[in-house]
Enzyme design. Structure first.
Site, PDB file in Angstrom:
ATOM      1  N   LYS A 127       0.842  -1.194   0.000  1.00 27.98           N
ATOM      2  CA  LYS A 127       0.000   0.000   0.000  1.00 27.98           C
ATOM      3  C   LYS A 127       0.880   1.248   0.000  1.00 27.98           C
ATOM      4  CE  LYS A 127      -3.934   0.128   2.261  1.00 27.98           C
ATOM      5  NZ  LYS A 127      -4.920   0.113   3.363  1.00 27.98           N
ATOM      6  N   ILE A 128       0.648   2.083  -0.998  1.00 26.85           N
ATOM      7  CA  ILE A 128       1.351   3.351  -1.127  1.00 26.85           C
ATOM      8  C   ILE A 128       0.320   4.471  -1.047  1.00 26.85           C
ATOM      9  CG2 ILE A 128       2.834   4.783  -2.575  1.00 26.85           C
ATOM     10  CD1 ILE A 128       4.274   2.290  -1.902  1.00 26.85           C
TER      11      ILE A 128
END
Length: 232
Positions: free
Chosen positions: A86-87
């Site tokens: 997750k960015i």
């Protein structure tokens, strides 16, 4: 249902239970880890992946520096083939994460781009995603609704944008109620991530409303009696 149901949380026992129930994937974030009492990020991630080796699990970076964020992303991705990194769509300074997203996506990383609230963000993210690897675009429909804005038009357009590329999936995030699952499915979302407290309400789908009404009244009486309340 056609839409995939992901369990959203960071309490190990609940994640394992939802895995056994057959839910399609899992999402976590640093805030949920704090709430779940996690004190060692990597140890927790490895423990989870040992029990959930064959369904997508999203773990989030939390550095505010893009170079450090990249190092975290590589470390997280190396934990397993089913890991999505997750960015956040920006760092805390509002600087877009697009260059990093583009770089990692081009290298074939499985990504989950998070904290998206606007169509502009959706468009910019999808533009830099490669079709070679799998990518999830997480739009926080529930938090949009918290501002008094109907998220349905936004999510419908977001689905159309995401589906212009293969291997790009739209995720309805920050689910507030069970009916959001029906809403998300109706406008073409690929995934909805749901906390266990709401996933447990799936058994109510299709329930007879007269029966549900009666059960509710019975619960009121039971609680009033057991608490010793009186009016007269």
């Amino acid at each position: 249902m056609k839409i995939k149901l992901y369990s959203d949380g960071a309490k190990f026992e609940e994640m394992v239970e939802d895995y056994k129930k057959g839910h399609d994937g899992f999402t976590t974030n640093p805030s949920l880890m704090k709430k779940g009492g996690v004190t060692d990020y990597m140890a927790f991630a490895k423990k989870v992946l040992k029990e959930i080796p064959d369904r997508p699990v999203s773990f989030e970076v939390f550095s505010d520096d893009f170079d450090q964020m990249e190092k975290e992303a590589r470390a997280i991705s190396a934990l397993g083939d089913n890991v999505f990194v997750k960015i956040p769509v920006t760092n805390t300074k509002g600087q877009p994460s697009l260059p990093l997203i583009k770089k990692l996506s081009a290298e074939g990383f499985k990504l989950n781009i998070t904290a998206i609230f606007t169509l502009k963000q959706v468009e910019e993210v999808v533009e830099v995603l490669s079709e070679e690897g799998e990518s999830i675009v997480s739009v926080f429909a529930g938090r949009v609704a918290d501002t008094g804005v109907d998220p349905m038009p936004l999510m419908k357009e977001a689905a159309e944008i995401c589906h212009q590329k293969k291997n790009v999936y739209l995720l309805w995030a920050s689910t507030r109620e069970a009916f959001n699952i029906k809403q998300a499915e109706s406008i073409g979302c690929d995934i909805i991530t749901v906390p266990p407290s709401i996933l447990n309400k799936l058994d109510l789908f299709g329930k007879d409303l007269d029966e549900y009404s009666l059960e509710t009244v019975q619960a009121f009486l039971k609680d009033a009696t057991s608490s010793g309340l009186s009016i007269l």
